[in-house]
Write a protein that holds these residues in place. Structure first.
Motif, PDB file in Angstrom:
ATOM      1  N   ILE A 106       0.835  -1.108   0.180  1.00 55.23           N
ATOM      2  CA  ILE A 106      -0.012  -0.028   0.067  1.00 55.23           C
ATOM      3  C   ILE A 106       0.859   1.202  -0.095  1.00 55.23           C
ATOM      4  N   ILE A 107       1.921   1.282   0.457  1.00 56.14           N
ATOM      5  CA  ILE A 107       2.882   2.329   0.968  1.00 56.14           C
ATOM      6  C   ILE A 107       3.479   2.720  -0.390  1.00 56.14           C
ATOM      7  N   ALA A 108       3.813   1.525  -1.123  1.00 53.18           N
ATOM      8  CA  ALA A 108       4.611   1.823  -2.451  1.00 53.18           C
ATOM      9  C   ALA A 108       3.547   2.393  -3.683  1.00 53.18           C
ATOM     10  N   THR A 109       2.314   1.542  -3.517  1.00 52.53           N
ATOM     11  CA  THR A 109       1.130   2.297  -4.494  1.00 52.53           C
ATOM     12  C   THR A 109       0.960   3.665  -4.195  1.00 52.53           C
ATOM     13  N   ILE A 110       0.819   4.056  -2.857  1.00 51.80           N
ATOM     14  CA  ILE A 110       0.418   5.465  -2.676  1.00 51.80           C
ATOM     15  C   ILE A 110       1.571   6.456  -3.284  1.00 51.80           C
TER      16      ILE A 110
ATOM     17  N   PRO B 163      -6.625  -1.202  -6.010  1.00 53.44           N
ATOM     18  CA  PRO B 163      -6.223  -0.769  -7.187  1.00 53.44           C
ATOM     19  C   PRO B 163      -7.180   0.451  -7.544  1.00 53.44           C
ATOM     20  N   SER B 164      -8.568   0.417  -7.433  1.00 56.21           N
ATOM     21  CA  SER B 164      -9.582   1.328  -7.458  1.00 56.21           C
ATOM     22  C   SER B 164      -9.244   2.559  -6.982  1.00 56.21           C
ATOM     23  N   VAL B 165      -8.808   2.642  -5.720  1.00 51.65           N
ATOM     24  CA  VAL B 165      -8.415   3.923  -4.823  1.00 51.65           C
ATOM     25  C   VAL B 165      -7.657   4.466  -5.801  1.00 51.65           C
ATOM     26  N   ALA B 166      -6.606   3.779  -6.347  1.00 50.44           N
ATOM     27  CA  ALA B 166      -5.493   4.588  -7.047  1.00 50.44           C
ATOM     28  C   ALA B 166      -5.940   5.042  -8.355  1.00 50.44           C
ATOM     29  N   LEU B 167      -6.818   4.261  -9.069  1.00 49.24           N
ATOM     30  CA  LEU B 167      -7.306   4.713 -10.367  1.00 49.24           C
ATOM     31  C   LEU B 167      -8.221   5.749 -10.291  1.00 49.24           C
ATOM     32  N   VAL B 168      -9.379   5.805  -9.265  1.00 52.47           N
ATOM     33  CA  VAL B 168     -10.385   6.652  -9.281  1.00 52.47           C
ATOM     34  C   VAL B 168     -10.066   8.062  -8.423  1.00 52.47           C
ATOM     35  N   GLY B 169      -9.022   7.579  -7.407  1.00 51.86           N
ATOM     36  CA  GLY B 169      -8.766   8.915  -6.524  1.00 51.86           C
ATOM     37  C   GLY B 169      -7.933   9.665  -7.092  1.00 51.86           C
ATOM     38  N   ALA B 170      -6.891   9.319  -8.040  1.00 54.98           N
ATOM     39  CA  ALA B 170      -6.028  10.105  -8.792  1.00 54.98           C
ATOM     40  C   ALA B 170      -6.589  11.075  -9.543  1.00 54.98           C
ATOM     41  N   ILE B 171      -7.538  10.720 -10.314  1.00 57.57           N
ATOM     42  CA  ILE B 171      -8.339  11.222 -11.274  1.00 57.57           C
ATOM     43  C   ILE B 171      -9.404  12.111 -10.897  1.00 57.57           C
ATOM     44  N   LEU B 172     -10.460  11.652 -10.193  1.00 56.28           N
ATOM     45  CA  LEU B 172     -11.583  12.233  -9.881  1.00 56.28           C
ATOM     46  C   LEU B 172     -11.463  12.944  -8.544  1.00 56.28           C
ATOM     47  N   VAL B 173     -10.758  12.494  -7.525  1.00 54.15           N
ATOM     48  CA  VAL B 173     -10.740  13.456  -6.256  1.00 54.15           C
ATOM     49  C   VAL B 173     -10.284  14.654  -6.511  1.00 54.15           C
ATOM     50  N   PRO B 174      -9.308  15.224  -7.299  1.00 49.96           N
ATOM     51  CA  PRO B 174      -8.858  16.473  -7.349  1.00 49.96           C
ATOM     52  C   PRO B 174     -10.114  17.299  -8.130  1.00 49.96           C
ATOM     53  N   LEU B 175     -10.722  16.695  -9.026  1.00 44.88           N
ATOM     54  CA  LEU B 175     -12.117  17.519  -9.476  1.00 44.88           C
ATOM     55  C   LEU B 175     -12.976  17.697  -8.615  1.00 44.88           C
TER      56      LEU B 175
ATOM     57  N   LEU C 179      -0.260  -3.988 -11.279  1.00 40.77           N
ATOM     58  CA  LEU C 179      -0.274  -3.556 -12.524  1.00 40.77           C
ATOM     59  C   LEU C 179      -0.647  -1.777 -12.666  1.00 40.77           C
ATOM     60  N   VAL C 180      -1.190  -1.444 -11.769  1.00 36.25           N
ATOM     61  CA  VAL C 180      -1.930  -0.031 -11.659  1.00 36.25           C
ATOM     62  C   VAL C 180      -0.600   0.699 -11.122  1.00 36.25           C
ATOM     63  N   SER C 181       0.084   0.314 -10.093  1.00 36.60           N
ATOM     64  CA  SER C 181       1.394   0.991  -9.279  1.00 36.60           C
ATOM     65  C   SER C 181       2.268   1.059 -10.554  1.00 36.60           C
ATOM     66  N   GLY C 182       2.673  -0.109 -11.178  1.00 40.32           N
ATOM     67  CA  GLY C 182       3.938   0.065 -12.149  1.00 40.32           C
ATOM     68  C   GLY C 182       3.477   1.210 -13.330  1.00 40.32           C
ATOM     69  N   THR C 183       2.255   0.857 -13.858  1.00 39.02           N
ATOM     70  CA  THR C 183       1.734   1.986 -14.831  1.00 39.02           C
ATOM     71  C   THR C 183       1.905   3.326 -14.225  1.00 39.02           C
ATOM     72  N   ALA C 184       1.702   3.726 -12.984  1.00 43.41           N
ATOM     73  CA  ALA C 184       1.756   5.121 -12.587  1.00 43.41           C
ATOM     74  C   ALA C 184       3.175   5.547 -12.720  1.00 43.41           C
ATOM     75  N   LEU C 185       4.135   4.509 -12.256  1.00 44.66           N
ATOM     76  CA  LEU C 185       5.591   4.834 -12.416  1.00 44.66           C
ATOM     77  C   LEU C 185       5.950   5.066 -13.566  1.00 44.66           C
ATOM     78  N   LEU C 186       5.488   4.310 -14.509  1.00 40.22           N
ATOM     79  CA  LEU C 186       6.225   4.116 -15.969  1.00 40.22           C
ATOM     80  C   LEU C 186       5.505   5.630 -16.642  1.00 40.22           C
ATOM     81  N   VAL C 187       4.300   5.687 -16.323  1.00 40.76           N
ATOM     82  CA  VAL C 187       3.638   7.023 -16.986  1.00 40.76           C
ATOM     83  C   VAL C 187       4.278   8.319 -16.457  1.00 40.76           C
TER      84      VAL C 187
END
Length: 459
Positions: free
Chosen positions: A72-76, A128-140, A271-279
């Motif tokens: 969880i730490i690494a994902t965040i 993984p949904s927290v990372a996907l949804v939170g990163a994009i929709l929470v700021p809006l 998968l989500v965390s690795g994608t975040a790093l590469l992007v």
């Protein structure tokens, strides 16, 4: 049937006193790490019989909790790194602008955020949904006036509450519970549907009604958008536009890959965390050119500093509560093979006079008790086995009892009540996990009450 006899030791008594003390400290809105360390030390001292064992147990508990939380730490950290990069480029504003017409105000934003989280969580699970949804929709959502704590509640109650407790798509939870109860998962999903529906609907509407006044940010929701105030008046660069398109596209591809390769839980999170790093790396190279090497390092540092800052006290708290579950063997030694919270749950079931209504109450209490370790899933084998035992003894519905235990275990431990279980959401929304737990407590409690009453009727 489940053996309801259990021998309680001084370690069990000390641990229960520790749980009560820690929960009381939380109610008083005081920090608990020092209390947790003291009780870990006492438990280690008593279990080992010497001072060295007590001292070692404090480190072993922290080490075990650190390992458990590391994913969880690494994902965040990595999602935060990406978020900072997108903010610097102005790409985050471009991504959110397309949703601005739908999320018209704070109330609408709350429902859209929650429902989106629930849909994603049903198919991908909440982590993984927290990372996907939170990163994009929470700021809006925050920009539209939704307070960060209200955004965290939406993610939490819809995702870790409704979606995870029912788990109707992946069916991990009902499969575990049903296997221990000696029934089919479909029995839980069909017979228990009224309970799932009642718990979800009552909790969500209670949360919305109770917290309407604190959902609106009087300052205009600038918490997440401080560096972007001038973005709308400046023509975005080609690089920013490209990254704004690439980022959601990359995560959409992730979702497709999860379905194609049947990735769930930790695999999906990876998968989500690795994608975040590469992007983040691609965005840095495209956006900052020769400065990208230094920028990537800075973003990774910022991400991990943020994650560690959030998790540092939780690791200490988690160390104590992991002793209540499967972590006891690693922390206190091989002589302990059963979690203390599970032992207390079995003991409680063994001494209580049984009738249909008392069985319903005990099953709900035991489910919640096993959830105090912050897992939610660790208690499912126990509540399933007890559902079989109780259903046979008092001649009532095993699927209803199994469903009730599953709901209480996951709503408490899966990440809506205990602060150490809802850290990912708190970190994404940048709120205090203790405050989030307090906000969730009343609506979830109302949901439990209504679900309990319905279970008594259906049993």
């Amino acid at each position: 049937m489940q053996d309801l006899s259990i021998h309680l030791t001084p370690v069990h008594i000390i641990y229960l006193i520790g749980v009560v003390t820690i929960l009381s400290t939380m109610v008083l809105r005081k920090d608990t790490p020092i209390v947790c360390v003291i009780f870990i030390f006492i438990l280690g001292l008593v279990s080992s019989g010497n001072l060295v064992g007590g001292i070692q147990s404090t480190f072993q508990a922290i080490l075990y909790a650190s390992k458990e939380f590391m994913e969880i730490i690494a994902t965040i950290a990595l999602v935060t790194s990406l978020s900072k990069c997108l903010t610097d480029l102005g790409s985050d504003y471009l991504m959110m602008r397309s949703m601005s017409k739908i999320m018209k105000n704070s109330y609408v934003s709350w429902w859209i955020l929650g429902i989106t989280m629930m849909i994603f969580s049903l198919f991908l699970w909440p982590s993984p949904s927290v990372a996907l949804v939170g990163a994009i929709l929470v700021p809006l959502a925050v920009k539209k006036g939704l307070t960060p704590i209200a955004a965290a509640m939406a993610l939490n109650l819809f995702g870790h509450g409704i979606a995870l407790s029912s788990d109707v798509v992946i069916q991990g939870a009902p499969s575990i519970t049903a296997a221990s109860a000696g029934i089919e998962p479909q029995s839980i999903l069909q017979s228990g549907f009224p309970l799932f529906l009642t718990m979800g609907v009552v909790t969500i509407f209670s949360a919305f009604i109770i917290n309407r006044k604190c959902m609106v940010d009087k300052t205009g929701g600038t918490l997440y958008m401080q560096s972007n105030d001038a973005v709308p008046s400046i023509k975005p660069s080609k690089e920013a536009v490209f990254i704004a398109i690439l980022t959601p596209l990359a995560f959409i591809i992730d979702i497709i890959l999860m379905f194609v390769f049947d990735l769930k839980g930790g695999d999906a999170t990876s998968l989500v965390s690795g994608t975040a790093l590469l992007v983040m790396i691609i965005a840095s190279v495209i956006g900052f050119k020769r400065k990208s090497l230094e920028k990537v390092t800075d973003y990774i540092k910022d991400g991990f500093l943020f994650a560690i800052k959030i998790f540092a006290p939780v690791i200490i708290i988690g160390g104590f509560f992991f002793i209540g579950g499967e972590g006891i063997t690693s922390i206190l030694g091989e002589q302990y093979q059963s979690g203390i919270l599970n032992d207390w749950a079995i003991w409680l079931a063994g001494i209580t006079p049984l009738n249909k209504y008392m069985v319903v109450f005990i099953q709900m209490v035991i489910g919640g008790l096993t959830g105090l370790d912050g897992s939610g899933f660790s208690g499912l084998p126990l509540v399933g086995a007890l559902a079989n035992t109780f259903g046979t003894v008092v001649n009532c519905s095993v699927p209803i009892l199994a469903t009730l235990g599953q709901i209480s275990a996951i709503f408490v431990g899966g990440g809506t009540i205990v602060p150490w279980g809802l850290i990912p959401v708190a970190a994404i929304c940048n709120v205090n996990p203790l405050e989030l737990a307090r906000k969730n407590l009343l609506p979830v409690g109302i949901g439990f009450l209504c679900t309990f009453i319905l279970a008594c009727i259906l049993i």
